[in-house]
Enzyme design. Sequence first.
Site, PDB file in Angstrom:
ATOM      1  N   ARG A 133      16.244  15.707 -34.060  1.00 51.07           N
ATOM      2  CA  ARG A 133      16.375  15.277 -32.663  1.00 51.07           C
ATOM      3  C   ARG A 133      17.664  15.842 -32.095  1.00 51.07           C
ATOM      4  O   ARG A 133      18.742  15.638 -32.654  1.00 51.07           O
ATOM      5  CB  ARG A 133      16.394  13.746 -32.551  1.00 51.07           C
ATOM      6  CG  ARG A 133      16.014  13.241 -31.137  1.00 51.07           C
ATOM      7  CD  ARG A 133      16.197  11.742 -30.971  1.00 51.07           C
ATOM      8  NE  ARG A 133      17.598  11.401 -31.013  1.00 51.07           N
ATOM      9  CZ  ARG A 133      18.095  10.334 -31.644  1.00 51.07           C
ATOM     10  NH1 ARG A 133      17.305   9.496 -32.284  1.00 51.07           N
ATOM     11  NH2 ARG A 133      19.385  10.104 -31.639  1.00 51.07           N
ATOM     12  N   GLU A 161      24.799  15.871 -29.761  1.00 50.74           N
ATOM     13  CA  GLU A 161      24.784  16.157 -31.205  1.00 50.74           C
ATOM     14  C   GLU A 161      23.369  16.555 -31.610  1.00 50.74           C
ATOM     15  O   GLU A 161      22.410  16.360 -30.863  1.00 50.74           O
ATOM     16  CB  GLU A 161      25.219  14.930 -32.020  1.00 50.74           C
ATOM     17  CG  GLU A 161      24.249  13.780 -31.929  1.00 50.74           C
ATOM     18  CD  GLU A 161      24.320  12.811 -33.105  1.00 50.74           C
ATOM     19  OE1 GLU A 161      24.827  13.174 -34.177  1.00 50.74           O
ATOM     20  OE2 GLU A 161      23.818  11.684 -32.947  1.00 50.74           O
ATOM     21  N   ASN A 163      20.647  15.864 -34.676  1.00 49.69           N
ATOM     22  CA  ASN A 163      20.390  14.990 -35.827  1.00 49.69           C
ATOM     23  C   ASN A 163      19.417  15.645 -36.790  1.00 49.69           C
ATOM     24  O   ASN A 163      18.321  16.050 -36.386  1.00 49.69           O
ATOM     25  CB  ASN A 163      19.783  13.676 -35.348  1.00 49.69           C
ATOM     26  CG  ASN A 163      20.720  12.921 -34.421  1.00 49.69           C
ATOM     27  OD1 ASN A 163      21.681  12.298 -34.866  1.00 49.69           O
ATOM     28  ND2 ASN A 163      20.467  12.994 -33.127  1.00 49.69           N
ATOM     29  N   SER A 168      15.963   8.571 -35.266  1.00 46.17           N
ATOM     30  CA  SER A 168      15.154   7.374 -35.018  1.00 46.17           C
ATOM     31  C   SER A 168      14.581   7.319 -33.605  1.00 46.17           C
ATOM     32  O   SER A 168      14.840   8.188 -32.784  1.00 46.17           O
ATOM     33  CB  SER A 168      15.995   6.135 -35.306  1.00 46.17           C
ATOM     34  OG  SER A 168      17.195   6.231 -34.605  1.00 46.17           O
ATOM     35  N   LYS A 346      28.850  17.341 -37.605  1.00 41.42           N
ATOM     36  CA  LYS A 346      29.457  17.686 -36.305  1.00 41.42           C
ATOM     37  C   LYS A 346      30.244  18.989 -36.413  1.00 41.42           C
ATOM     38  O   LYS A 346      30.382  19.739 -35.450  1.00 41.42           O
ATOM     39  CB  LYS A 346      30.385  16.565 -35.835  1.00 41.42           C
ATOM     40  CG  LYS A 346      29.817  15.149 -35.925  1.00 41.42           C
ATOM     41  CD  LYS A 346      28.801  14.847 -34.861  1.00 41.42           C
ATOM     42  CE  LYS A 346      28.416  13.396 -34.707  1.00 41.42           C
ATOM     43  NZ  LYS A 346      27.390  12.840 -35.563  1.00 41.42           N
ATOM     44  N   LYS A 416      35.450  13.028 -33.109  1.00 39.19           N
ATOM     45  CA  LYS A 416      34.330  12.624 -33.968  1.00 39.19           C
ATOM     46  C   LYS A 416      34.561  13.000 -35.434  1.00 39.19           C
ATOM     47  O   LYS A 416      34.887  14.142 -35.724  1.00 39.19           O
ATOM     48  CB  LYS A 416      33.045  13.330 -33.528  1.00 39.19           C
ATOM     49  CG  LYS A 416      32.625  13.056 -32.113  1.00 39.19           C
ATOM     50  CD  LYS A 416      31.246  13.661 -31.866  1.00 39.19           C
ATOM     51  CE  LYS A 416      30.834  13.484 -30.437  1.00 39.19           C
ATOM     52  NZ  LYS A 416      29.466  13.965 -30.207  1.00 39.19           N
ATOM     53  N   GLU A 420      27.199   9.644 -39.052  1.00 28.95           N
ATOM     54  CA  GLU A 420      26.000   9.431 -38.248  1.00 28.95           C
ATOM     55  C   GLU A 420      25.825   7.941 -37.997  1.00 28.95           C
ATOM     56  O   GLU A 420      26.369   7.116 -38.723  1.00 28.95           O
ATOM     57  CB  GLU A 420      24.755   9.919 -39.010  1.00 28.95           C
ATOM     58  CG  GLU A 420      24.760  11.369 -39.393  1.00 28.95           C
ATOM     59  CD  GLU A 420      24.824  12.275 -38.191  1.00 28.95           C
ATOM     60  OE1 GLU A 420      24.257  11.922 -37.149  1.00 28.95           O
ATOM     61  OE2 GLU A 420      25.479  13.330 -38.279  1.00 28.95           O
ATOM     62  N   GLY A 421      25.039   7.619 -36.992  1.00 28.57           N
ATOM     63  CA  GLY A 421      24.592   6.238 -36.839  1.00 28.57           C
ATOM     64  C   GLY A 421      25.374   5.418 -35.838  1.00 28.57           C
ATOM     65  O   GLY A 421      25.110   4.229 -35.673  1.00 28.57           O
ATOM     66  N   ARG A 507      17.675   7.249 -24.037  1.00 29.02           N
ATOM     67  CA  ARG A 507      18.424   6.019 -24.300  1.00 29.02           C
ATOM     68  C   ARG A 507      19.378   5.806 -23.140  1.00 29.02           C
ATOM     69  O   ARG A 507      20.037   6.743 -22.697  1.00 29.02           O
ATOM     70  CB  ARG A 507      19.247   6.159 -25.582  1.00 29.02           C
ATOM     71  CG  ARG A 507      18.534   5.689 -26.806  1.00 29.02           C
ATOM     72  CD  ARG A 507      19.353   5.954 -28.033  1.00 29.02           C
ATOM     73  NE  ARG A 507      19.773   7.348 -28.104  1.00 29.02           N
ATOM     74  CZ  ARG A 507      20.626   7.819 -28.996  1.00 29.02           C
ATOM     75  NH1 ARG A 507      21.179   7.020 -29.859  1.00 29.02           N
ATOM     76  NH2 ARG A 507      20.927   9.084 -29.011  1.00 29.02           N
TER      77      ARG A 507
HETATM   78  P1  ADP Z   1      26.438   9.542 -33.912  1.00 30.68           P
HETATM   79  O1  ADP Z   1      26.084  10.492 -35.004  1.00 30.68           O
HETATM   80  O2  ADP Z   1      27.270   8.408 -34.360  1.00 30.68           O
HETATM   81  O3  ADP Z   1      25.217   9.132 -33.125  1.00 30.68           O
HETATM   82  P2  ADP Z   1      27.220  10.970 -31.496  1.00 30.68           P
HETATM   83  O4  ADP Z   1      27.857  12.281 -31.458  1.00 30.68           O
HETATM   84  O5  ADP Z   1      25.804  10.918 -31.040  1.00 30.68           O
HETATM   85  O6  ADP Z   1      27.399  10.385 -32.957  1.00 30.68           O
HETATM   86  O7  ADP Z   1      28.072   9.957 -30.635  1.00 30.68           O
HETATM   87  C1  ADP Z   1      27.681   8.598 -30.429  1.00 30.68           C
HETATM   88  C2  ADP Z   1      27.616   8.266 -28.947  1.00 30.68           C
HETATM   89  O8  ADP Z   1      28.873   8.550 -28.329  1.00 30.68           O
HETATM   90  C3  ADP Z   1      26.609   9.085 -28.158  1.00 30.68           C
HETATM   91  O9  ADP Z   1      25.330   8.505 -28.227  1.00 30.68           O
HETATM   92  C4  ADP Z   1      27.200   9.045 -26.757  1.00 30.68           C
HETATM   93  O10 ADP Z   1      26.884   7.828 -26.115  1.00 30.68           O
HETATM   94  C5  ADP Z   1      28.684   9.056 -27.024  1.00 30.68           C
HETATM   95  N1  ADP Z   1      29.175  10.462 -26.983  1.00 30.68           N
HETATM   96  C6  ADP Z   1      29.313  11.297 -28.017  1.00 30.68           C
HETATM   97  N2  ADP Z   1      29.756  12.503 -27.629  1.00 30.68           N
HETATM   98  C7  ADP Z   1      29.889  12.447 -26.295  1.00 30.68           C
HETATM   99  C8  ADP Z   1      30.328  13.379 -25.305  1.00 30.68           C
HETATM  100  N3  ADP Z   1      30.711  14.598 -25.623  1.00 30.68           N
HETATM  101  N4  ADP Z   1      30.346  12.971 -24.014  1.00 30.68           N
HETATM  102  C9  ADP Z   1      29.968  11.712 -23.685  1.00 30.68           C
HETATM  103  N5  ADP Z   1      29.573  10.784 -24.569  1.00 30.68           N
HETATM  104  C10 ADP Z   1      29.526  11.138 -25.875  1.00 30.68           C
HETATM  105 MG    MG Z   2      24.075  10.126 -31.783  1.00 25.38          MG
END
Ligand code: ADP
Ligand code: MG
Length: 533
Positions: A133, A161, A163, A168, A346, A416, A420-421, A507
């Site tokens: 995803r 990101e 996945n 999920s 990442k 970051k 994950e998660g 979402r």
């Molecule tokens: P995870 O693997 O924990 O899901 P993500 O990279 O998806 O990590 O980050 C988790 C959440 O943080 C995302 O669903 C989003 O809401 C927010 N987020 C992450 N990166 C960004 C970004 N570059 N700009 C805005 N919001 C972000």
């Molecule tokens: Mg995420």
Amino acid sequence: MPQIYPQYPPELTQEQSQYLLTTVKDWSIAHGLAVRAPASFIPEEVDPTGVVAITAPVALFPSPFPRSCFEEARAIQTAYNEIYSAIAQDEKWLGGIVEDLIKVDDFIAKLWNVHLAVQKEGYVQDLSLGLFRSDYMVHVDVSMFEGQNLDDYALQVKQVEFNTIASSFGGLSSRVSELHRHLLSANAYPLTDPPLINASSLPTNSSIISLSAGLSAAHKAYGCSRSTPPLPLCILFIVQELERNVFDQRHLEYHLMTHSEIPIFRLSFNSILNQTHIPTSNPMRPLIYTPPQLPNISYEVTTLYLRAGYSPAEYPSDESWTARLHLERSAAIKCPGILTHLAGSKKVQQVLAIPESSHLARFLPDSKVEERVRRTFARMYPLGDDSKAARHVNSMLYTDVPNMDPQMTIQCHVLKPQREGGGNNIYGNAIRPFLKDMSEHQKRAYILMEIIQPPKLCNSILRNGKVESGEVIGELGIYGVCLWRNGKNGVKKREILENWEAGYLLRTKGKESDEGGVAAGFGAVDSCLLVDV
Ligand code: ADP
Ligand code: MG
């Protein structure tokens, strides 16, 4: 931030609001748009056997989303599938990135060790499955506005990101698309002229069918039993013991069982070593599963679908690592294998996004497609190395340059780790104190990313029986299915057997919440109302 969406959501009278809520609550339970209730909502003493399920956090109205962005994200998904399946197979390139991380990240190091151990013994399965995803937000490039006119390029999907493990919500996201359609046909949305919400702007969402088809394709590609005498074949979902988001997974399972008659079982990550084994006498290493409820029947596992095993907390002991190694060395097709899991770090995303580098072209030979994929990259930076980009981060972190472009200040970034998660990121002003006592070396476990700024939007979310209304941020996920055969040390070329885009997820979270994880309690499942802006 300019207003680009219509006034939203539509206003309702009290009677309309009541009707909408009743319809949402009944439809969602009747169709499995549900989660197990959190203990904070239904205390354990009220529901000691975990029998209660409630409506999943859900947006009451489909959120407006630019049609061009939606279509572009879908169109490039097969290219993303190609990139990540190629990375997972390119041990040298991936190893170069991982080698750097293992010095500072114990979890990544342990995953890599699993790969090294299996490699030493020799992999016995050359097929791999990805149920991926790719997550995006719509980014408004404010500098592209001239007066109030919106330039074509001012709205873009930017990748949050990618996945590669336990992606999920493919089950619930199909359902929420159906819910919003149902609400429209049940006249739960107010009639306006011209209609704000209409069926042609609600894209159908095939995620349940398309993701299940991926599992089914892997099952078929596995071929015959490797056991003597041959055993019946099955697919095994590896799951977390206390999974609240269980119905999301069940939708895939039930769809598969209804349409393909493949036996599917769920096995908790903690029970892998108790309930599965690999006969030592069989060099093909079939993975044998004996369900505790059917102690006289053993199945051979064709496909392992991991909805667990992505977070360090799931590996409390050496035994947990033995379990992951046990799966990896088996003949089952892994979704994902260790290298595919690692490809989703990442750090990989950040390296691919290095401007003008040749990394992306290595995995995507078509330069036109490469250009489209590159346009989805947000700015990302490494930390703690001696690259120009890392030095730039230091200047952002430690100098307050007067008149600095506000977009370039640390406040507009997110830090970051390789996790994950949800719940792992550090935002804006919290980044500086977080890194304060860290050595340059330790910082290498992180990447820094610009914060994507979506257009202003309001919506209402139903969560745990309460409606919350206000400004929201949407995150679009596009699912992808890829089944490929790994090459062999330059002798045999990698071969992609299946590659398709597999539906979408939207979402939606309150603007004040940094994170968007629905299961982690931050967001709601939603569907897209496509708008031409
Ligand atoms: P995870 O693997 O924990 O899901 P993500 O990279 O998806 O990590 O980050 C988790 C959440 O943080 C995302 O669903 C989003 O809401 C927010 N987020 C992450 N990166 C960004 C970004 N570059 N700009 C805005 N919001 C972000
Ligand atoms: Mg995420």
